[in-house]
Design a protein around this motif. Structure first.
Motif: not given
Length: 262
Positions: A131-138, A202-207, A231-237
Protein backbone atom coordinates in the motif's frame (compact mmCIF):
# COMPACT_ATOMS: atom_id res chain seq x y z
CA UNK A 1 29.51 2.37 2.41
CA UNK A 2 28.51 3.88 -0.91
CA UNK A 3 28.41 7.50 -1.92
CA UNK A 4 25.47 8.47 -4.12
CA UNK A 5 26.33 10.24 -7.34
CA UNK A 6 24.15 13.31 -7.43
CA UNK A 7 24.82 15.68 -10.36
CA UNK A 8 24.33 19.28 -9.29
CA UNK A 9 24.49 18.46 -5.57
CA UNK A 10 26.21 21.28 -3.69
CA UNK A 11 28.93 20.26 -1.25
CA UNK A 12 29.89 16.82 0.04
CA UNK A 13 27.52 14.05 -0.99
CA UNK A 14 25.62 12.26 1.79
CA UNK A 15 26.59 8.64 2.32
CA UNK A 16 24.11 5.81 2.47
CA UNK A 17 24.88 4.37 5.88
CA UNK A 18 21.97 2.05 6.36
CA UNK A 19 19.27 1.82 8.96
CA UNK A 20 21.35 3.30 11.78
CA UNK A 21 21.17 6.77 10.26
CA UNK A 22 18.17 6.62 7.97
CA UNK A 23 15.50 4.85 10.04
CA UNK A 24 13.89 5.45 13.44
CA UNK A 25 14.02 2.91 14.97
CA UNK A 26 16.92 1.30 13.13
CA UNK A 27 15.43 -2.18 13.51
CA UNK A 28 11.83 -3.20 12.90
CA UNK A 29 10.03 -5.24 15.54
CA UNK A 30 10.66 -8.86 14.47
CA UNK A 31 7.23 -9.91 15.76
CA UNK A 32 5.28 -7.41 13.67
CA UNK A 33 3.47 -8.72 10.60
CA UNK A 34 3.62 -5.58 8.45
CA UNK A 35 6.23 -2.86 8.11
CA UNK A 36 5.38 0.80 7.57
CA UNK A 37 7.97 3.31 6.32
CA UNK A 38 7.11 6.94 7.11
CA UNK A 39 8.42 9.92 5.13
CA UNK A 40 8.39 13.47 6.51
CA UNK A 41 7.51 16.82 4.93
CA UNK A 42 9.86 19.55 3.66
CA UNK A 43 11.93 21.01 6.47
CA UNK A 44 10.70 18.34 8.86
CA UNK A 45 12.17 15.20 10.32
CA UNK A 46 11.42 11.72 11.62
CA UNK A 47 10.22 13.10 14.97
CA UNK A 48 6.93 14.18 13.40
CA UNK A 49 5.89 10.52 13.63
CA UNK A 50 7.00 9.91 17.22
CA UNK A 51 3.44 9.18 18.38
CA UNK A 52 2.46 6.88 15.51
CA UNK A 53 3.84 3.56 16.84
CA UNK A 54 1.61 3.90 19.90
CA UNK A 55 -1.43 4.62 17.72
CA UNK A 56 -1.05 1.58 15.48
CA UNK A 57 -1.49 -2.07 16.46
CA UNK A 58 1.55 -4.09 17.53
CA UNK A 59 1.27 -6.02 14.26
CA UNK A 60 2.57 -2.92 12.42
CA UNK A 61 6.26 -1.99 12.75
CA UNK A 62 6.75 1.75 12.06
CA UNK A 63 10.09 3.09 10.86
CA UNK A 64 10.32 6.82 10.19
CA UNK A 65 12.88 7.91 7.61
CA UNK A 66 15.33 10.60 8.68
CA UNK A 67 16.81 12.42 5.69
CA UNK A 68 20.26 14.02 5.89
CA UNK A 69 20.45 17.67 6.92
CA UNK A 70 18.02 17.77 9.88
CA UNK A 71 17.66 16.91 13.55
CA UNK A 72 20.49 14.55 14.57
CA UNK A 73 21.68 14.54 10.92
CA UNK A 74 21.71 18.33 10.63
CA UNK A 75 25.49 18.50 10.06
CA UNK A 76 25.22 16.29 6.98
CA UNK A 77 24.72 17.76 3.53
CA UNK A 78 21.08 17.50 2.47
CA UNK A 79 20.02 16.28 -0.95
CA UNK A 80 18.92 18.91 -3.46
CA UNK A 81 17.93 16.63 -6.35
CA UNK A 82 14.93 14.31 -6.43
CA UNK A 83 16.42 11.50 -8.55
CA UNK A 84 19.49 10.83 -6.39
CA UNK A 85 17.39 11.03 -3.22
CA UNK A 86 14.85 8.52 -4.55
CA UNK A 87 17.72 6.21 -5.51
CA UNK A 88 19.25 6.51 -2.05
CA UNK A 89 15.91 5.77 -0.39
CA UNK A 90 15.42 2.76 -2.67
CA UNK A 91 18.75 1.35 -1.55
CA UNK A 92 18.00 1.94 2.14
CA UNK A 93 14.55 0.35 1.91
CA UNK A 94 15.63 -2.56 -0.30
CA UNK A 95 18.42 -3.40 2.15
CA UNK A 96 15.80 -3.55 4.90
CA UNK A 97 13.15 -5.64 3.18
CA UNK A 98 12.48 -9.13 4.47
CA UNK A 99 9.72 -11.62 3.77
CA UNK A 100 7.10 -9.41 5.37
CA UNK A 101 4.85 -7.07 3.36
CA UNK A 102 5.45 -3.37 3.78
CA UNK A 103 3.69 -0.08 3.16
CA UNK A 104 4.81 3.52 2.66
CA UNK A 105 3.20 6.69 4.05
CA UNK A 106 4.40 10.20 3.26
CA UNK A 107 3.15 13.71 3.90
CA UNK A 108 3.76 16.59 1.47
CA UNK A 109 7.33 16.15 0.19
CA UNK A 110 7.15 12.74 1.89
CA UNK A 111 4.28 11.79 -0.43
CA UNK A 112 6.35 12.83 -3.44
CA UNK A 113 9.27 10.77 -2.12
CA UNK A 114 7.03 7.79 -1.37
CA UNK A 115 5.73 7.91 -4.93
CA UNK A 116 9.16 8.14 -6.55
CA UNK A 117 10.58 5.56 -4.13
CA UNK A 118 7.88 3.11 -5.21
CA UNK A 119 8.52 3.85 -8.90
CA UNK A 120 12.25 3.29 -8.35
CA UNK A 121 11.79 0.03 -6.45
CA UNK A 122 9.52 -1.33 -9.16
CA UNK A 123 11.98 -0.20 -11.84
CA UNK A 124 14.63 -2.30 -10.08
CA UNK A 125 12.35 -5.33 -10.04
CA UNK A 126 11.99 -5.26 -6.25
CA UNK A 127 8.77 -5.95 -4.33
CA UNK A 128 6.36 -3.01 -4.38
CA UNK A 129 4.63 -1.82 -1.22
CA UNK A 130 1.38 -3.53 -0.35
CA UNK A 131 0.00 0.00 0.00
CA UNK A 132 1.18 3.53 -0.81
CA UNK A 133 -0.47 6.15 1.42
CA UNK A 134 -0.02 9.76 0.34
CA UNK A 135 -0.92 12.95 2.19
CA UNK A 136 -0.93 16.61 1.19
CA UNK A 137 0.73 16.22 -2.22
CA UNK A 138 -0.44 15.07 -5.63
CA UNK A 139 1.22 14.76 -9.04
CA UNK A 140 -1.37 17.17 -10.48
CA UNK A 141 -2.94 20.18 -8.79
CA UNK A 142 -0.25 20.81 -6.15
CA UNK A 143 1.38 24.26 -6.03
CA UNK A 144 4.38 24.79 -3.79
CA UNK A 145 4.82 28.17 -2.06
CA UNK A 146 6.68 30.50 -4.47
CA UNK A 147 9.34 31.37 -1.86
CA UNK A 148 10.03 27.78 -0.76
CA UNK A 149 13.65 27.92 -1.97
CA UNK A 150 14.33 31.68 -1.90
CA UNK A 151 12.85 32.28 1.56
CA UNK A 152 12.42 28.93 3.32
CA UNK A 153 11.90 30.46 6.78
CA UNK A 154 8.99 32.52 5.48
CA UNK A 155 7.50 29.42 3.84
CA UNK A 156 7.82 27.45 7.05
CA UNK A 157 6.05 30.14 9.05
CA UNK A 158 3.30 30.74 6.49
CA UNK A 159 2.51 27.02 6.30
CA UNK A 160 2.62 26.60 10.06
CA UNK A 161 5.30 23.94 9.77
CA UNK A 162 7.62 25.31 12.44
CA UNK A 163 7.18 23.77 15.92
CA UNK A 164 7.70 26.22 18.85
CA UNK A 165 10.73 24.29 20.15
CA UNK A 166 12.47 24.82 16.79
CA UNK A 167 11.51 28.50 16.53
CA UNK A 168 13.04 29.13 19.96
CA UNK A 169 16.36 27.33 19.33
CA UNK A 170 18.76 29.22 17.01
CA UNK A 171 20.71 26.09 16.01
CA UNK A 172 17.59 24.05 15.31
CA UNK A 173 16.03 26.99 13.44
CA UNK A 174 19.09 27.43 11.23
CA UNK A 175 19.10 23.69 10.46
CA UNK A 176 15.37 23.74 9.67
CA UNK A 177 15.80 26.68 7.29
CA UNK A 178 18.72 24.94 5.56
CA UNK A 179 16.77 21.71 5.26
CA UNK A 180 13.68 23.54 3.98
CA UNK A 181 15.70 25.25 1.26
CA UNK A 182 17.25 21.96 0.15
CA UNK A 183 13.90 20.16 0.32
CA UNK A 184 12.35 22.93 -1.74
CA UNK A 185 14.97 22.28 -4.40
CA UNK A 186 14.15 18.56 -4.29
CA UNK A 187 10.46 19.29 -4.82
CA UNK A 188 11.20 21.78 -7.60
CA UNK A 189 13.24 19.06 -9.31
CA UNK A 190 10.11 16.97 -9.86
CA UNK A 191 9.14 16.69 -13.50
CA UNK A 192 5.97 14.68 -13.99
CA UNK A 193 6.56 11.74 -16.29
CA UNK A 194 3.12 10.25 -15.64
CA UNK A 195 4.63 7.16 -14.00
CA UNK A 196 2.16 4.79 -12.35
CA UNK A 197 2.78 2.44 -9.44
CA UNK A 198 1.65 -1.17 -9.30
CA UNK A 199 0.17 -1.05 -5.80
CA UNK A 200 -3.03 0.38 -4.30
CA UNK A 201 -2.93 4.07 -3.30
CA UNK A 202 -4.93 5.82 -0.58
CA UNK A 203 -4.88 9.62 -0.25
CA UNK A 204 -5.35 11.97 2.72
CA UNK A 205 -5.65 15.76 2.82
CA UNK A 206 -6.89 18.80 4.71
CA UNK A 207 -9.98 20.48 3.26
CA UNK A 208 -8.41 23.92 3.63
CA UNK A 209 -4.98 23.05 2.24
CA UNK A 210 -3.89 26.16 0.27
CA UNK A 211 -1.38 24.14 -1.76
CA UNK A 212 -3.91 21.75 -3.28
CA UNK A 213 -6.46 22.41 -6.01
CA UNK A 214 -9.94 21.05 -5.14
CA UNK A 215 -9.57 17.79 -7.07
CA UNK A 216 -5.80 17.44 -6.78
CA UNK A 217 -5.74 14.34 -4.58
CA UNK A 218 -8.06 12.54 -6.98
CA UNK A 219 -5.36 12.74 -9.65
CA UNK A 220 -3.82 9.73 -7.89
CA UNK A 221 -6.53 7.61 -9.50
CA UNK A 222 -4.58 7.73 -12.75
CA UNK A 223 -1.36 6.52 -11.13
CA UNK A 224 -2.51 3.20 -9.65
CA UNK A 225 -4.52 0.14 -10.67
CA UNK A 226 -6.52 0.49 -7.44
CA UNK A 227 -7.28 3.94 -6.01
CA UNK A 228 -8.81 3.65 -2.56
CA UNK A 229 -10.11 7.19 -2.51
CA UNK A 230 -9.28 10.37 -0.65
CA UNK A 231 -10.00 10.86 3.03
CA UNK A 232 -10.38 14.56 3.82
CA UNK A 233 -10.22 16.25 7.22
CA UNK A 234 -10.75 19.76 8.59
CA UNK A 235 -7.57 21.80 8.50
CA UNK A 236 -4.81 23.15 6.28
CA UNK A 237 -1.60 21.66 4.93
CA UNK A 238 -0.62 20.38 8.36
CA UNK A 239 -4.05 18.97 9.22
CA UNK A 240 -2.47 15.64 10.23
CA UNK A 241 -1.11 17.16 13.44
CA UNK A 242 -4.62 17.12 14.84
CA UNK A 243 -5.93 14.14 12.88
CA UNK A 244 -3.09 11.64 13.23
CA UNK A 245 -5.28 9.24 15.21
CA UNK A 246 -7.90 9.17 12.48
CA UNK A 247 -5.23 8.50 9.84
CA UNK A 248 -3.55 5.75 11.84
CA UNK A 249 -6.96 4.19 12.58
CA UNK A 250 -7.68 4.10 8.85
CA UNK A 251 -4.27 2.60 8.11
CA UNK A 252 -4.84 0.00 10.83
CA UNK A 253 -7.88 -1.15 8.85
CA UNK A 254 -6.23 -1.03 5.42
CA UNK A 255 -2.84 -2.57 6.17
CA UNK A 256 -3.95 -6.09 7.19
CA UNK A 257 -6.34 -6.24 4.24
CA UNK A 258 -3.84 -5.23 1.56
CA UNK A 259 -0.79 -6.82 3.15
CA UNK A 260 -2.63 -10.16 3.03
CA UNK A 261 -2.93 -9.95 -0.74
CA UNK A 262 0.29 -8.00 -1.42
Amino acid sequence: MDTVEAPGHAGPLPEIQGAQRWLHPAEADPDAEVRLFLLHHSGGGASMYREWPGQLPASVACQAVQLPGRQERRREAPYTRLGPLAQALARVVSDELDERPYAVFGHSMGALLGYRLTVELERRGLPAPALLAVSGWAPLGFTAPPDLVACPLGALRVLGGLPPEVEEDPELLAAAVRAMGADGAVCADFSDDGAAVGCPVVAYSGRGDPLLAPEAMRSWAGRTPEFLGCRTFPGDHFYLRTHARAITADLAQLLPRYAAVG
